[in-house]
Design an enzyme around this catalytic site. Sequence first.
Site, short mmCIF file in Angstrom:
data_model
loop_
_atom_site.label_atom_id
_atom_site.label_comp_id
_atom_site.label_asym_id
_atom_site.label_seq_id
_atom_site.Cartn_x
_atom_site.Cartn_y
_atom_site.Cartn_z
CG HIS A 1 -0.34 3.41 6.04
ND1 HIS A 1 -0.09 2.80 7.25
CD2 HIS A 1 -0.50 2.41 5.14
CE1 HIS A 1 -0.10 1.47 7.08
NE2 HIS A 1 -0.34 1.23 5.81
N GLY B 1 11.12 2.81 0.15
CA GLY B 1 11.88 3.48 -0.90
C GLY B 1 12.52 2.51 -1.88
CB CYS C 1 -0.94 -0.01 1.20
SG CYS C 1 -0.11 -0.35 2.78
#
Length: 351
Positions: free
Chosen positions: A225, A200, A145
């Site tokens: 989030h 990342g 996600c």
Amino acid sequence: MAEQSRIRVAVNGYGVIGKRVADAVAAQEDMEIAGVADITADWRLRMAARKGFLLYASAEDRGASMREAGLDLSGTLDDLLGTADVIVDCTPKKVAARNVEIYRQRGTKFILQGGEKHEVTGHSFVAESNYQSAVGRDCTRVVSCNTTSTVRTLSALKQAGLLRRARGTLLRRATDPWESHLGGIMNTLVPEPEIPSHQGPDAQSVDPELDVVTMAVKVPETLAHLHYWTVQLTREASKEEVLEAFRASSRIALIEIGDGLSAINAVKEMMADLGRPHDNLYEVALWADMLKVEGDELFYAYMVDNQAIVIPETIDAIRALTGRERDAARSIAATNRSLGIGTVAKALGRG
């Protein structure tokens, strides 16, 4: 010309993601659910049966106990694979990686979720970034996600020629809402121990050209989030130019604090009012009135629904693997229509 048959999709693991994938598949004009497989006999599979989905045992040794619990099984996972064109594995982390050998032996195309490593499939997927490279493949992995949201927003900037490098801080919810009685954290914050956090490098598995570093902290809530990003642009730009870049993505919804959407719970409530199943927020909900541009620096924040954002990506991945739709834009448009993606702007009077 004879009408093409629908893509028959199997779902292995009927939990938070699996049930949403199954519902989304059932909403597609070119797909149908071949069946769902699991090892449990609790309320979740009973809900699947109520929707008319055929049930299967993911493990042969669980079939007897599932039948004893009153479930009407159509067979085992092996039987299900014999009826499916593609299987979406939504089982818990690391379980899916073990299932891969079964799928390969049966010659069934498969899709994994972001809990598995990129190396398991050799391909990681976000529709707006790399749909074409998945067409006809045997397998892919729909990234997590947080990674999906990262790739969506940075790809929008990149495609507009604005992205140089990006640094993000992720506030990660502690657990899924339905499991919050089993674990999670309270009265504390838990930083991920390494910088960069895994999101990342995961984004770079989709697009190796991205210059991105992430940091993450687990927070004591379960709704969604929250991301904060600092981006160096390729040149000085106006706020409107940046917003236009984000508007070019159909899966980024621009919202405003001025609309009363000042917190993630308010955004979830809006999804409920829109009639989204499970209050699903499929888009990245990005605060347009908070966004700031100073010269060649960009600052923005957005919300990620970790139960929903990967669902449209999974639907597009199904079309790509099977080769049913080779054009990314057409697949994305079809998925968006079926799931109501694009309705946020219209509901706010800006569509």
